[in-house]
Design a protein around this motif. Structure first.
Motif, PDB file in Angstrom:
ATOM      1  N   GLY A 189       1.550   1.163  -9.226  1.00  0.00           N
ATOM      2  CA  GLY A 189       0.792   0.102  -9.887  1.00  0.00           C
ATOM      3  C   GLY A 189       0.405   0.519 -11.293  1.00  0.00           C
ATOM      4  N   LEU A 192       3.427   0.596 -13.705  1.00  0.00           N
ATOM      5  CA  LEU A 192       3.807  -0.720 -14.206  1.00  0.00           C
ATOM      6  C   LEU A 192       2.882  -1.122 -15.359  1.00  0.00           C
ATOM      7  CD1 LEU A 192       5.742  -3.035 -13.801  1.00  0.00           C
ATOM      8  CD2 LEU A 192       4.210  -3.989 -12.093  1.00  0.00           C
ATOM      9  N   MET A 234       4.407  -6.342  -8.753  1.00  0.00           N
ATOM     10  CA  MET A 234       3.411  -5.480  -8.121  1.00  0.00           C
ATOM     11  C   MET A 234       3.162  -5.886  -6.666  1.00  0.00           C
ATOM     12  SD  MET A 234       1.272  -3.248  -9.836  1.00  0.00           S
ATOM     13  CE  MET A 234       0.027  -3.780 -10.998  1.00  0.00           C
ATOM     14  N   ASP A 238       4.196  -3.765  -3.154  1.00  0.00           N
ATOM     15  CA  ASP A 238       3.161  -3.429  -2.179  1.00  0.00           C
ATOM     16  C   ASP A 238       3.500  -3.963  -0.802  1.00  0.00           C
ATOM     17  OD1 ASP A 238       1.558  -1.957  -3.735  1.00  0.00           O
ATOM     18  OD2 ASP A 238      -0.191  -3.280  -3.663  1.00  0.00           O
TER      19      ASP A 238
END
Lengths: 253, 249
Positions: A189, A192, A234, A238
């Protein structure tokens, strides 16, 4: 009633309700201030559809993901070496922890500027920045995992004369893997977010570049569209990658 | 008859001497319970016998061969710890087969042997369960199965039922006694409970207060009445505790 509430929770119904309120408020604000300041929600969705249809999304998303793969991948690889060092020697663990504490307290902007000085306007600037920012996050959770390996289990391994390799695969790896995955989830995360910032400088591809370019040509709508692309990437990693891996690793719990 | 296990003048210092000097012999198939006041070094002594900890003095012989910490030896020692020390990410079966790997058995033989000892420990049908999914008593059963599976020359047990409730504890005492009767392993069992020791051991060794020595060695073969034996041992332990407290003040 509670069963109904369970299902409602699983479908994120309360979140959806809150989202509806936000969308209404957003639309009203957009009407009030105009699309240049705040484009309406629907125009962002159609904007996303446009870049998907035109194919513009792929080279930029691909470039960003490529840089993340290099920078973040490198950080994971170095973290593994550090974790192994921390496991083998207590001294090494102390050194690694101190180095990580220093890296952890260094700002993103420091690395962006330093990498521009070192690598100029090239691919390596965002890659290096991503590497330096995600390394302490991944490595410190991994080292924490290594430090938390239950010594009593290792002693059990000694009593039953497991070899070093057997202890490593049967005890050390399973106890540290959840830490590694957790660190990678947070680290990805971060990667990114950081690489997109670094892409504002010096490169001509990537989500960060596309965003900044859209701002320069006053296409505010596209700034939001690219932000949406980032969010989608994202959420997708996940839900499709880290969560299933985690579930599989902790099946025994 | 040659001794299976011989403890010769073992002593251990942790800054101050904890174990002064302890010597005793155990014959094959004996079930020895080590007793003593809290803090007298029972667990330390067991760990030295198992080669987990180094002694400050003395030696341990298993079948006449020395057992040393950090040194490989050809004897097999099974240990059941206070906690089960099972790997939570492995099924009960895999916990047992894991310790069979260093013995050089092939996968089929490991599996068969694990099944046999899990059955002996009363875990038939639970082989595929993860430790977190079974009760504390069953986890200790699995730890016992693991220790037996290597077919140890001596089985060391360090207050294995300390964490269990009274009812489970009594059940497990009977189980250990049954398993001993079926396998005739040589067992060294540390406990602070005199009732437990009298219920399961064939030989009871009482250690003195710190720095410990052997205070008493009793055969528990029914020759002495159990109630009387328990009372005598309790009186002995009270004496030792008082002596220790007297020293401290």
């Amino acid at each position: 009633m509670s069963r109904y509430r369970d299902r409602a929770g699983r479908l994120h119904l309360p979140t959806l309700a809150a989202l509806a309120v936000v969308l209404v408020g957003w639309t009203l604000l957009s009407r009030r201030y105009g699309a240049f300041v705040l484009p309406g929600p629907w125009s962002i969705v159609t904007g996303l559809a446009e870049i998907v249809r035109s194919g513009e999304i792929w080279p930029h998303a691909g470039a960003s993901l490529g840089r993340i793969a290099a920078g973040f991948g490198g950080a994971v690889a170095v973290s593994l070496v550090m974790g192994l060092g921390a496991f083998v020697s207590r001294t090494a663990r102390g050194i690694v922890q101190d180095v990580l504490a220093i890296l952890n307290s260094t700002s993103v902007f420091v690395w962006i500027v330093v990498s521009l000085v070192w690598f100029g306007l090239s691919n390596w600037a965002p890659i290096f920045t991503t590497f330096m920012i995600t390394l302490p996050v991944v490595a410190s959770t991994l080292v924490e995992g290594v430090a938390s390996v239950d010594r009593r289990l290792l002693e059990m391994g000694d009593v039953y004369r497991l070899s070093g390799a057997q202890k490593f695969t049967a005890i050390v790896i399973p106890s540290t893997l959840p830490y590694l995955v957790a660190g990678m989830k947070v680290g990805f995360g971060l990667a990114l977010k950081v690489s997109v910032v670094a892409e504002i400088f010096g490169v001509t591809s990537g989500i960060g570049y596309a965003m900044n370019y859209s701002r320069e040509i006053l296409a505010t709508r596209m700034v939001f569209v690219w932000a949406l692309v980032m969010i989608l990437i994202m959420v997708a990693t996940d839900k499709l990658l880290f969560d299933p891996v985690n579930r599989r690793l902790t099946r025994w719990r | 008859m040659a001794l299976k296990l011989e403890v010769r003048g073992i002593g251990k210092d942790f800054v101050i001497p904890v174990i002064d000097s302890v010597s005793f012999g155990v014959e094959a198939g004996e079930f020895v319970c080590l007793l003593g006041p809290n803090g007298c070094g029972k667990t330390t002594l067991l760990r030295i016998v198992g080669g987990i900890e180094r002694a400050s003095r003395g030696s341990v012989l298993l079948d006449g061969l020395p057992v040393l910490a950090d040194r490989r030896h050809q004897r097999h020692v099974g240990v059941v710890f206070q906690e089960d020390r099972l790997l939570p990410w492995l099924s009960l079966r895999d916990n047992v087969t894991l310790v069979l790997r260093p013995l050089g058995l092939d996968a089929a033989a490991r599996r068969a042997r694990a099944a046999g000892y899990l059955r002996l420990a009363g875990l038939q049908g639970f082989e595929d369960y993860y430790p977190g999914r079974v009760s504390g008593g069953m986890r200790q059963r699995a730890a016992i199965a693991r220790a037996l599976a290597i077919e140890p020359d001596v089985l060391l047990m360090d207050e294995p039922f300390g964490a269990l409730d009274a009812q489970n504890r009594r059940i497990m005492q009977q189980e250990v006694r049954r398993i001993w009767a079926e396998t005739r392993r040589t067992i060294l069992f540390v406990t602070h409970s005199i009732e437990e020791a009298v219920a399961i051991g064939t030989t009871l060794i009482m250690l003195s207060a710190r720095p410990s020595r052997i205070r008493e060695r009793v055969r528990n073969d029914g020759g002495r009445e159990r109630g009387k034996l328990i009372d005598d041992l309790n009186a002995m332990i009270m004496e030792e505790v008082e002596r220790q407290q007297g020293d401290a003040s």
